[in-house]
Design a protein around this motif. Structure first.
Motif, PDB file in Angstrom:
ATOM      1  N   SER A 116       0.825  -1.206   0.000  1.00 57.48           N
ATOM      2  CA  SER A 116       0.000   0.000   0.000  1.00 57.48           C
ATOM      3  C   SER A 116       0.864   1.262   0.000  1.00 57.48           C
ATOM      4  N   ASP A 117       1.923   1.275   0.815  1.00 64.10           N
ATOM      5  CA  ASP A 117       2.837   2.423   0.842  1.00 64.10           C
ATOM      6  C   ASP A 117       3.517   2.617  -0.513  1.00 64.10           C
ATOM      7  N   SER A 118       3.944   1.535  -1.134  1.00 57.48           N
ATOM      8  CA  SER A 118       4.589   1.619  -2.446  1.00 57.48           C
ATOM      9  C   SER A 118       3.628   2.159  -3.498  1.00 57.48           C
ATOM     10  N   GLN A 119       2.388   1.736  -3.445  1.00 60.46           N
ATOM     11  CA  GLN A 119       1.387   2.235  -4.402  1.00 60.46           C
ATOM     12  C   GLN A 119       1.120   3.723  -4.193  1.00 60.46           C
ATOM     13  N   LYS A 120       1.082   4.159  -2.931  1.00 64.38           N
ATOM     14  CA  LYS A 120       0.888   5.589  -2.650  1.00 64.38           C
ATOM     15  C   LYS A 120       2.066   6.411  -3.180  1.00 64.38           C
ATOM     16  N   GLN A 121       3.292   5.912  -2.970  1.00 68.00           N
ATOM     17  CA  GLN A 121       4.471   6.608  -3.479  1.00 68.00           C
ATOM     18  C   GLN A 121       4.442   6.685  -5.000  1.00 68.00           C
ATOM     19  N   ARG A 122       4.077   5.584  -5.650  1.00 66.20           N
ATOM     20  CA  ARG A 122       3.984   5.568  -7.110  1.00 66.20           C
ATOM     21  C   ARG A 122       2.959   6.593  -7.596  1.00 66.20           C
ATOM     22  N   ASP A 123       1.798   6.619  -6.934  1.00 67.41           N
ATOM     23  CA  ASP A 123       0.763   7.573  -7.333  1.00 67.41           C
ATOM     24  C   ASP A 123       1.219   9.015  -7.136  1.00 67.41           C
ATOM     25  N   GLN A 124       1.941   9.286  -6.046  1.00 67.27           N
ATOM     26  CA  GLN A 124       2.461  10.636  -5.811  1.00 67.27           C
ATOM     27  C   GLN A 124       3.464  11.028  -6.891  1.00 67.27           C
ATOM     28  N   LEU A 125       4.374  10.118  -7.232  1.00 62.96           N
ATOM     29  CA  LEU A 125       5.372  10.412  -8.258  1.00 62.96           C
ATOM     30  C   LEU A 125       4.717  10.631  -9.622  1.00 62.96           C
ATOM     31  N   LEU A 126       3.728   9.822  -9.952  1.00 65.84           N
ATOM     32  CA  LEU A 126       3.019  10.017 -11.218  1.00 65.84           C
ATOM     33  C   LEU A 126       2.275  11.351 -11.232  1.00 65.84           C
TER      34      LEU A 126
END
Length: 174
Positions: A116-126
């Protein structure tokens, strides 16, 4: 029950493990013979040591005939567990397995949180990248999402022609 072929072609009854261990004659109507074959004495020895031969016979008698095989398997399992762990028996194994399940559940929760944390980071970077593209702060040449490495190469931030991927084809060259 097993049979032994004697010299002369006659067949004699081989005693079951229970009768063999208790040193008695194994009749054709022996209650224990179908569940404790003569070649598996250790299986009966453990059950006999924990429950006693007469108690094993009593337990087998009170169980329906269709369920006796399962009852004997349960007795063998419990006897083996009792001999391995005299205090807890099979309950100790159950507690151990329950503890392992709890530990695995905790590990699963931890991995889910990391995903979940990795997905949030990915979404923030995108999101940041999309904002930069919207503001024209990223040029198409330097944009990693638009960069197609098979169609051109970058040397010192300039686009170079790749003759292997894009051969020259024109009708005015003969």
């Amino acid at each position: 029950m097993g049979f032994q072929v004697l010299a002369g072609g006659t067949r004699a009854l081989q005693p079951c493990a229970a009768c063999r261990m208790l040193r008695r004659k194994c009749d054709s109507d022996c209650l224990l013979a179908p569940y404790f074959p003569g070649d598996d004495v250790e299986k009966f020895a453990g059950v006999h040591r924990v429950f006693g031969a007469s108690n094993v016979a009593k337990m087998i008698k009170i169980v329906e005939e269709t369920k006796r095989e399962d009852a004997v398997k349960a007795m063998v399992y419990e006897a083996t567990a009792r001999l391995r762990d005299p205090v807890y028996g099979s309950v100790g194994s159950i507690f151990h397995l329950q503890k392992m399940v709890q530990e695995i559940k905790l590990q699963l929760e931890s991995v889910r949180a990391q995903v979940s944390d990795s997905q949030k980071q990915r979404d923030q970077l995108l999101g940041i990248l999309m904002n930069l593209r919207h503001l024209d702060l990223v040029s198409p040449i330097n944009d990693p999402l638009l960069l197609d490495r098979d169609s051109f190469t970058l040397d010192d931030e300039t686009m170079a022609y790749d003759p292997v991927n894009f051969p020259v084809e024109c009708d005015w060259i003969s």
